[in-house]
Design an enzyme around this catalytic site. Structure first.
Site, PDB file in Angstrom:
ATOM      1  N   SER A  28       0.853  -1.182   0.000  1.00  0.00           N
ATOM      2  CA  SER A  28       0.000   0.000   0.000  1.00  0.00           C
ATOM      3  C   SER A  28       0.885   1.227   0.000  1.00  0.00           C
ATOM      4  O   SER A  28       1.901   1.271   0.703  1.00  0.00           O
ATOM      5  CB  SER A  28      -0.902  -0.009   1.236  1.00  0.00           C
ATOM      6  N   HIS A  81      -2.431   7.323  -4.681  1.00  0.00           N
ATOM      7  CA  HIS A  81      -2.566   6.208  -3.748  1.00  0.00           C
ATOM      8  C   HIS A  81      -2.691   4.927  -4.561  1.00  0.00           C
ATOM      9  O   HIS A  81      -3.296   4.929  -5.636  1.00  0.00           O
ATOM     10  CB  HIS A  81      -3.825   6.400  -2.885  1.00  0.00           C
ATOM     11  N   VAL A 117      -2.283  -3.162  -3.623  1.00  0.00           N
ATOM     12  CA  VAL A 117      -2.683  -4.480  -4.101  1.00  0.00           C
ATOM     13  C   VAL A 117      -2.555  -5.425  -2.915  1.00  0.00           C
ATOM     14  O   VAL A 117      -1.619  -5.310  -2.123  1.00  0.00           O
ATOM     15  CB  VAL A 117      -1.837  -4.969  -5.295  1.00  0.00           C
ATOM     16  N   ARG A 155       0.493  -2.140  12.929  1.00  0.00           N
ATOM     17  CA  ARG A 155       1.372  -1.076  13.418  1.00  0.00           C
ATOM     18  C   ARG A 155       0.770   0.281  13.047  1.00  0.00           C
ATOM     19  O   ARG A 155       0.669   0.632  11.883  1.00  0.00           O
ATOM     20  CB  ARG A 155       2.757  -1.248  12.806  1.00  0.00           C
TER      21      ARG A 155
END
Length: 306
Positions: A97, A111, A114, A265
Protein backbone atom coordinates in the site's frame (compact mmCIF):
# COMPACT_ATOMS: atom_id res chain seq x y z
CA UNK A 1 2.56 -19.07 -15.39
CA UNK A 2 1.46 -22.70 -15.27
CA UNK A 3 -1.99 -23.63 -14.10
CA UNK A 4 -2.28 -24.22 -10.39
CA UNK A 5 -4.77 -26.08 -8.27
CA UNK A 6 -4.85 -23.66 -5.37
CA UNK A 7 -3.57 -20.34 -4.17
CA UNK A 8 0.21 -19.96 -4.16
CA UNK A 9 0.81 -17.71 -1.16
CA UNK A 10 4.59 -17.79 -1.58
CA UNK A 11 4.36 -16.52 -5.17
CA UNK A 12 2.08 -13.67 -4.11
CA UNK A 13 4.42 -12.66 -1.30
CA UNK A 14 7.49 -12.76 -3.56
CA UNK A 15 5.71 -10.58 -6.11
CA UNK A 16 4.64 -8.02 -3.50
CA UNK A 17 8.12 -7.68 -2.03
CA UNK A 18 9.57 -7.15 -5.51
CA UNK A 19 6.81 -4.64 -6.36
CA UNK A 20 7.65 -2.60 -3.27
CA UNK A 21 11.32 -2.56 -4.33
CA UNK A 22 10.53 -1.46 -7.88
CA UNK A 23 8.11 1.29 -6.90
CA UNK A 24 10.51 2.72 -4.31
CA UNK A 25 13.38 2.71 -6.80
CA UNK A 26 11.31 4.49 -9.47
CA UNK A 27 9.91 7.14 -7.14
CA UNK A 28 13.24 7.84 -5.44
CA UNK A 29 14.83 8.30 -8.87
CA UNK A 30 12.06 10.70 -9.90
CA UNK A 31 12.46 12.63 -6.66
CA UNK A 32 16.22 12.86 -7.03
CA UNK A 33 16.75 14.35 -3.59
CA UNK A 34 16.05 11.63 -1.03
CA UNK A 35 15.80 7.90 -0.48
CA UNK A 36 13.18 5.77 1.22
CA UNK A 37 14.07 4.83 4.78
CA UNK A 38 13.08 1.29 5.77
CA UNK A 39 11.53 0.32 9.07
CA UNK A 40 10.76 -3.37 9.63
CA UNK A 41 8.18 -4.36 12.24
CA UNK A 42 6.59 -7.45 13.72
CA UNK A 43 3.07 -8.04 14.95
CA UNK A 44 2.63 -9.89 18.23
CA UNK A 45 -0.36 -11.91 16.95
CA UNK A 46 1.52 -13.00 13.83
CA UNK A 47 3.32 -11.47 10.90
CA UNK A 48 4.81 -8.08 10.26
CA UNK A 49 6.06 -5.95 7.45
CA UNK A 50 8.47 -3.38 6.15
CA UNK A 51 7.52 0.26 5.91
CA UNK A 52 9.43 2.58 3.63
CA UNK A 53 9.00 6.32 3.99
CA UNK A 54 10.54 9.23 2.10
CA UNK A 55 10.20 12.67 3.69
CA UNK A 56 11.18 16.15 2.57
CA UNK A 57 12.54 15.07 -0.76
CA UNK A 58 13.04 17.40 -3.70
CA UNK A 59 9.61 16.43 -5.07
CA UNK A 60 7.93 14.21 -2.49
CA UNK A 61 7.01 15.93 0.76
CA UNK A 62 5.96 12.62 2.29
CA UNK A 63 5.65 9.26 0.62
CA UNK A 64 5.22 5.82 2.06
CA UNK A 65 5.31 2.40 0.39
CA UNK A 66 4.40 -0.36 2.83
CA UNK A 67 4.52 -4.13 2.61
CA UNK A 68 2.70 -6.14 5.26
CA UNK A 69 1.96 -9.81 5.84
CA UNK A 70 -0.19 -10.49 8.87
CA UNK A 71 -2.00 -13.59 10.03
CA UNK A 72 -4.11 -14.79 12.91
CA UNK A 73 -6.69 -17.26 14.13
CA UNK A 74 -9.73 -14.96 13.85
CA UNK A 75 -10.83 -12.74 10.98
CA UNK A 76 -11.24 -9.10 12.12
CA UNK A 77 -14.67 -7.46 12.17
CA UNK A 78 -13.86 -5.22 9.18
CA UNK A 79 -13.27 -8.31 7.02
CA UNK A 80 -16.30 -10.31 8.18
CA UNK A 81 -18.79 -7.42 8.11
CA UNK A 82 -19.57 -8.13 4.45
CA UNK A 83 -18.54 -11.81 4.58
CA UNK A 84 -20.09 -13.16 7.83
CA UNK A 85 -19.52 -16.76 6.73
CA UNK A 86 -15.79 -16.22 7.32
CA UNK A 87 -16.12 -15.62 11.04
CA UNK A 88 -14.03 -18.13 12.98
CA UNK A 89 -11.56 -18.84 10.21
CA UNK A 90 -7.84 -18.31 10.42
CA UNK A 91 -6.58 -15.70 7.99
CA UNK A 92 -3.55 -14.34 6.20
CA UNK A 93 -3.43 -10.93 4.58
CA UNK A 94 -0.57 -9.51 2.57
CA UNK A 95 -0.23 -6.47 0.41
CA UNK A 96 1.59 -3.36 -0.72
CA UNK A 97 0.00 0.00 0.00
CA UNK A 98 1.35 3.43 -0.86
CA UNK A 99 0.50 7.10 -0.74
CA UNK A 100 2.61 9.88 -2.27
CA UNK A 101 2.09 13.48 -1.12
CA UNK A 102 4.14 15.87 -3.31
CA UNK A 103 5.40 19.33 -2.36
CA UNK A 104 4.23 20.99 -5.55
CA UNK A 105 0.44 21.60 -5.69
CA UNK A 106 0.53 20.92 -9.45
CA UNK A 107 1.67 17.34 -8.83
CA UNK A 108 -1.31 15.20 -7.76
CA UNK A 109 -1.30 13.00 -4.69
CA UNK A 110 -1.58 9.34 -5.61
CA UNK A 111 -2.57 6.21 -3.75
CA UNK A 112 -2.25 2.56 -4.73
CA UNK A 113 -2.51 -0.84 -3.15
CA UNK A 114 -2.68 -4.48 -4.10
CA UNK A 115 -3.52 -7.17 -1.58
CA UNK A 116 -4.35 -10.83 -1.08
CA UNK A 117 -6.52 -12.42 1.62
CA UNK A 118 -6.96 -16.06 2.41
CA UNK A 119 -9.20 -17.52 5.11
CA UNK A 120 -8.74 -21.16 6.02
CA UNK A 121 -10.50 -23.72 8.18
CA UNK A 122 -9.69 -27.37 8.69
CA UNK A 123 -11.84 -29.60 6.55
CA UNK A 124 -12.99 -26.77 4.28
CA UNK A 125 -11.68 -25.32 1.06
CA UNK A 126 -9.76 -22.07 1.51
CA UNK A 127 -11.58 -18.86 0.73
CA UNK A 128 -9.32 -16.33 -0.97
CA UNK A 129 -9.51 -13.10 -2.91
CA UNK A 130 -7.48 -10.24 -4.28
CA UNK A 131 -8.11 -6.53 -4.04
CA UNK A 132 -6.47 -3.30 -4.97
CA UNK A 133 -6.33 -0.42 -7.38
CA UNK A 134 -5.07 3.12 -7.57
CA UNK A 135 -6.54 6.60 -7.60
CA UNK A 136 -5.33 10.12 -8.34
CA UNK A 137 -6.05 13.23 -6.26
CA UNK A 138 -5.09 16.41 -8.13
CA UNK A 139 -5.27 19.85 -6.56
CA UNK A 140 -5.14 21.63 -9.90
CA UNK A 141 -6.72 19.59 -12.64
CA UNK A 142 -4.94 18.80 -15.89
CA UNK A 143 -7.00 16.88 -18.41
CA UNK A 144 -4.01 15.33 -20.19
CA UNK A 145 -2.76 13.91 -16.89
CA UNK A 146 -6.13 12.41 -15.99
CA UNK A 147 -6.64 10.89 -19.44
CA UNK A 148 -3.13 9.34 -19.26
CA UNK A 149 -3.89 7.94 -15.78
CA UNK A 150 -7.14 6.31 -16.90
CA UNK A 151 -5.76 5.10 -20.24
CA UNK A 152 -2.89 3.36 -18.43
CA UNK A 153 -5.40 1.75 -16.06
CA UNK A 154 -7.54 0.56 -18.96
CA UNK A 155 -4.53 -0.80 -20.85
CA UNK A 156 -3.54 -2.80 -17.75
CA UNK A 157 -6.97 -4.38 -17.35
CA UNK A 158 -8.00 -5.01 -20.95
CA UNK A 159 -5.85 -8.10 -21.64
CA UNK A 160 -7.60 -9.85 -18.74
CA UNK A 161 -11.09 -8.77 -19.75
CA UNK A 162 -12.38 -5.63 -21.43
CA UNK A 163 -15.26 -5.48 -18.96
CA UNK A 164 -12.87 -4.96 -16.03
CA UNK A 165 -11.79 -1.33 -16.47
CA UNK A 166 -15.36 0.09 -16.68
CA UNK A 167 -16.39 -2.00 -13.68
CA UNK A 168 -13.37 -1.09 -11.55
CA UNK A 169 -13.47 2.56 -12.62
CA UNK A 170 -17.09 2.83 -11.45
CA UNK A 171 -16.23 0.98 -8.23
CA UNK A 172 -13.39 3.43 -7.60
CA UNK A 173 -15.67 6.43 -8.19
CA UNK A 174 -18.17 5.04 -5.69
CA UNK A 175 -15.62 3.95 -3.09
CA UNK A 176 -13.50 7.12 -2.92
CA UNK A 177 -16.51 9.35 -2.34
CA UNK A 178 -16.96 11.54 0.72
CA UNK A 179 -20.65 11.14 1.44
CA UNK A 180 -20.62 13.82 4.13
CA UNK A 181 -19.18 16.30 1.60
CA UNK A 182 -21.11 14.99 -1.40
CA UNK A 183 -17.95 15.08 -3.48
CA UNK A 184 -15.33 12.76 -4.90
CA UNK A 185 -11.90 12.58 -3.27
CA UNK A 186 -10.20 12.89 -6.64
CA UNK A 187 -10.49 11.78 -10.25
CA UNK A 188 -10.58 8.06 -9.56
CA UNK A 189 -8.85 5.21 -11.29
CA UNK A 190 -9.34 1.54 -10.35
CA UNK A 191 -10.72 -0.19 -7.29
CA UNK A 192 -11.63 -3.83 -6.77
CA UNK A 193 -12.05 -6.14 -3.81
CA UNK A 194 -13.14 -9.73 -3.12
CA UNK A 195 -11.91 -10.70 -6.58
CA UNK A 196 -11.50 -14.42 -7.27
CA UNK A 197 -13.01 -14.78 -10.72
CA UNK A 198 -12.13 -17.63 -13.10
CA UNK A 199 -9.05 -19.00 -11.31
CA UNK A 200 -6.23 -18.14 -8.95
CA UNK A 201 -3.89 -17.65 -11.91
CA UNK A 202 -6.23 -15.21 -13.62
CA UNK A 203 -6.87 -13.27 -10.41
CA UNK A 204 -3.19 -13.12 -9.53
CA UNK A 205 -2.41 -11.93 -13.07
CA UNK A 206 -4.93 -9.12 -12.63
CA UNK A 207 -3.34 -8.01 -9.37
CA UNK A 208 0.08 -8.02 -11.05
CA UNK A 209 -1.21 -6.02 -14.01
CA UNK A 210 -2.57 -3.36 -11.68
CA UNK A 211 0.55 -3.30 -9.51
CA UNK A 212 2.92 -3.17 -12.48
CA UNK A 213 1.02 -0.30 -14.16
CA UNK A 214 1.13 2.11 -11.21
CA UNK A 215 4.56 3.58 -11.97
CA UNK A 216 3.80 4.03 -15.71
CA UNK A 217 0.55 5.74 -14.70
CA UNK A 218 2.02 8.13 -12.13
CA UNK A 219 5.68 8.80 -12.90
CA UNK A 220 5.12 10.69 -16.19
CA UNK A 221 2.66 13.02 -14.43
CA UNK A 222 5.18 13.75 -11.67
CA UNK A 223 7.89 14.34 -14.23
CA UNK A 224 5.76 16.77 -16.24
CA UNK A 225 4.51 18.84 -13.28
CA UNK A 226 7.25 18.81 -10.64
CA UNK A 227 9.04 21.85 -12.08
CA UNK A 228 6.00 24.12 -12.31
CA UNK A 229 6.18 27.38 -10.37
CA UNK A 230 3.60 27.93 -7.63
CA UNK A 231 2.76 30.54 -5.01
CA UNK A 232 1.42 30.57 -1.47
CA UNK A 233 -2.11 30.62 -2.87
CA UNK A 234 -1.72 27.23 -4.58
CA UNK A 235 0.06 25.80 -1.54
CA UNK A 236 -2.79 26.94 0.76
CA UNK A 237 -5.34 25.28 -1.50
CA UNK A 238 -3.30 22.09 -1.59
CA UNK A 239 -3.22 21.96 2.22
CA UNK A 240 -6.96 22.64 2.37
CA UNK A 241 -7.74 19.84 -0.09
CA UNK A 242 -5.47 17.46 1.80
CA UNK A 243 -8.05 17.70 4.57
CA UNK A 244 -10.43 15.71 2.37
CA UNK A 245 -7.80 12.98 2.16
CA UNK A 246 -7.58 12.79 5.94
CA UNK A 247 -11.36 12.73 6.32
CA UNK A 248 -11.74 9.84 3.90
CA UNK A 249 -8.97 7.73 5.38
CA UNK A 250 -10.17 8.11 8.96
CA UNK A 251 -13.91 7.79 8.29
CA UNK A 252 -14.33 5.36 5.39
CA UNK A 253 -11.18 3.53 4.35
CA UNK A 254 -11.52 -0.24 4.80
CA UNK A 255 -7.76 -0.78 4.80
CA UNK A 256 -7.27 1.66 7.68
CA UNK A 257 -10.05 -0.02 9.67
CA UNK A 258 -8.66 -3.50 8.93
CA UNK A 259 -5.17 -2.49 10.03
CA UNK A 260 -6.34 -0.94 13.29
CA UNK A 261 -8.71 -3.81 14.09
CA UNK A 262 -6.02 -6.45 13.50
CA UNK A 263 -3.58 -4.75 15.83
CA UNK A 264 -1.36 -3.64 12.99
CA UNK A 265 1.37 -1.08 13.42
CA UNK A 266 -0.34 2.29 13.83
CA UNK A 267 2.57 4.27 12.40
CA UNK A 268 2.40 2.24 9.20
CA UNK A 269 -1.39 2.30 8.99
CA UNK A 270 -1.53 6.09 9.34
CA UNK A 271 1.46 6.63 7.08
CA UNK A 272 -1.02 7.72 4.40
CA UNK A 273 -1.82 10.96 6.22
CA UNK A 274 -0.16 14.11 4.84
CA UNK A 275 2.44 15.93 6.97
CA UNK A 276 0.69 19.31 6.75
CA UNK A 277 -3.01 20.02 6.31
CA UNK A 278 -5.51 22.77 7.05
CA UNK A 279 -9.25 23.17 7.42
CA UNK A 280 -11.34 26.30 6.99
CA UNK A 281 -14.91 26.89 7.99
CA UNK A 282 -17.28 26.86 4.99
CA UNK A 283 -14.61 27.84 2.46
CA UNK A 284 -15.78 28.23 -1.15
CA UNK A 285 -13.63 28.87 -4.25
CA UNK A 286 -14.09 32.09 -6.17
CA UNK A 287 -15.98 31.73 -9.43
CA UNK A 288 -13.85 31.38 -12.53
CA UNK A 289 -10.68 30.33 -10.69
CA UNK A 290 -8.55 27.23 -11.18
CA UNK A 291 -9.67 26.15 -7.71
CA UNK A 292 -13.33 26.34 -8.79
CA UNK A 293 -12.50 24.36 -11.92
CA UNK A 294 -11.36 21.42 -9.80
CA UNK A 295 -14.85 21.19 -8.28
CA UNK A 296 -16.73 21.88 -11.51
CA UNK A 297 -14.76 19.90 -14.09
CA UNK A 298 -12.57 17.32 -12.39
CA UNK A 299 -14.31 15.99 -9.25
CA UNK A 300 -17.70 15.12 -10.81
CA UNK A 301 -17.68 11.53 -12.08
CA UNK A 302 -17.13 11.29 -15.83
CA UNK A 303 -15.74 9.01 -18.52
CA UNK A 304 -12.25 10.40 -19.13
CA UNK A 305 -11.58 8.27 -22.19
CA UNK A 306 -14.43 9.50 -24.42
Amino acid sequence: MTASHGPDKAAVKAYLLDLQDRICQALAAEDGGAEFMEDSWTRAEGGGGRSRVLTNGAVIEKGGVNFSHVYGTQMPASATAHRPELAGRAFEAMGVSLVIHPHNPYVPTSHANVRFFIAEKEGAAPVWWFGGGYDLTPYYGNEADVVHWHQTAKNACDPLGEHLYPRFKKWCDEYFYLKHRDEARGVGGLFFDDYNAESFDHSFALMRAVGDSYVPAYQPIVNARKGMAFTERERDFQLYRRGRYVEFNLVYDRGTLFGLQTGGRTESILMSLPPLVRWEYNWQPDAGTAEAQLYEKFLPHRDWLK
